[in-house]
Design a protein around this motif. Sequence first.
Motif, PDB file in Angstrom:
ATOM      1  N   ALA A 134      12.476 -25.243  49.546  1.00  7.51           N
ATOM      2  CA  ALA A 134      13.072 -26.421  50.188  1.00  7.51           C
ATOM      3  C   ALA A 134      14.533 -26.589  49.773  1.00  7.51           C
ATOM      4  CB  ALA A 134      12.265 -27.670  49.849  1.00  7.51           C
TER       5      ALA A 134
ATOM      6  N   THR B  39      11.863 -35.103  55.472  1.00 11.23           N
ATOM      7  CA  THR B  39      10.684 -34.528  56.120  1.00 11.23           C
ATOM      8  C   THR B  39      10.266 -35.436  57.252  1.00 11.23           C
ATOM      9  OG1 THR B  39       9.169 -35.625  54.564  1.00 11.23           O
ATOM     10  CG2 THR B  39       9.835 -33.365  54.045  1.00 11.23           C
TER      11      THR B  39
ATOM     12  N   ILE C  29      16.780 -28.753  52.536  1.00 13.02           N
ATOM     13  CA  ILE C  29      15.960 -29.797  53.144  1.00 13.02           C
ATOM     14  C   ILE C  29      16.304 -31.142  52.510  1.00 13.02           C
ATOM     15  CG2 ILE C  29      13.597 -30.590  53.574  1.00 13.02           C
ATOM     16  CD1 ILE C  29      14.525 -27.981  55.060  1.00 13.02           C
TER      17      ILE C  29
ATOM     18  N   PHE D 163       8.874 -27.924  57.097  1.00 13.63           N
ATOM     19  CA  PHE D 163       8.912 -28.546  55.779  1.00 13.63           C
ATOM     20  C   PHE D 163       8.323 -29.943  55.887  1.00 13.63           C
ATOM     21  CE2 PHE D 163      12.078 -25.248  55.506  1.00 13.63           C
ATOM     22  CZ  PHE D 163      11.862 -24.716  54.248  1.00 13.63           C
TER      23      PHE D 163
ATOM     24  N   GLU E 189       3.946 -23.768  57.193  1.00  9.38           N
ATOM     25  CA  GLU E 189       4.200 -25.123  56.690  1.00  9.38           C
ATOM     26  C   GLU E 189       4.406 -25.048  55.183  1.00  9.38           C
ATOM     27  OE1 GLU E 189       2.315 -29.630  56.496  1.00  9.38           O
ATOM     28  OE2 GLU E 189       1.388 -28.139  57.809  1.00  9.38           O
ATOM     29  N   LEU E 190       5.500 -25.635  54.733  1.00  8.60           N
ATOM     30  CA  LEU E 190       5.818 -25.673  53.312  1.00  8.60           C
ATOM     31  C   LEU E 190       5.904 -27.126  52.865  1.00  8.60           C
ATOM     32  CD1 LEU E 190       8.629 -22.964  53.295  1.00  8.60           C
ATOM     33  CD2 LEU E 190       6.269 -22.674  52.574  1.00  8.60           C
TER      34      LEU E 190
ATOM     35  N   VAL F 293       7.316 -29.838  50.500  1.00  9.79           N
ATOM     36  CA  VAL F 293       8.543 -29.903  49.690  1.00  9.79           C
ATOM     37  C   VAL F 293       8.249 -30.180  48.216  1.00  9.79           C
ATOM     38  CG1 VAL F 293      10.070 -30.511  51.602  1.00  9.79           C
ATOM     39  CG2 VAL F 293       8.987 -32.326  50.278  1.00  9.79           C
TER      40      VAL F 293
END
Length: 116
Positions: free
Chosen positions: A75, A83, A80, A36, A65-66, A68
Amino acid sequence: MSRPARHSKTPTSVSASSRNLSAGSAVGSGVNLLFFSSSFCDPCIQTRGVLKQVAMLLPDVKIAELDVARDTAEAEKAGIRSTPTIVIAAEDGTEVFRAEGVPTVNQVLVALAKAV
């Protein structure tokens, strides 16, 4: 997300977890590691470098890969708070490891070994 993610240069939290990410998530599609990030996060650049090294050592590891800001629902579902955050899940989607901040290659490798 209701509040912006904070950024962390060094791992502030490394933990084992039993959270289960849904089958609709990236983990459900065979991803072992979720990263994230956010576009304005300098520590995320360092984390990309760490994950690139991990991918060279373990080419079969699937990494997603994300962002947010773009992937807010995922997320929020993953809880989350800052980051970069790395989440490693077992094949069934059960979260086994989480690190907030820039991890070391060794931390990621050990966590991946625990997920097997």
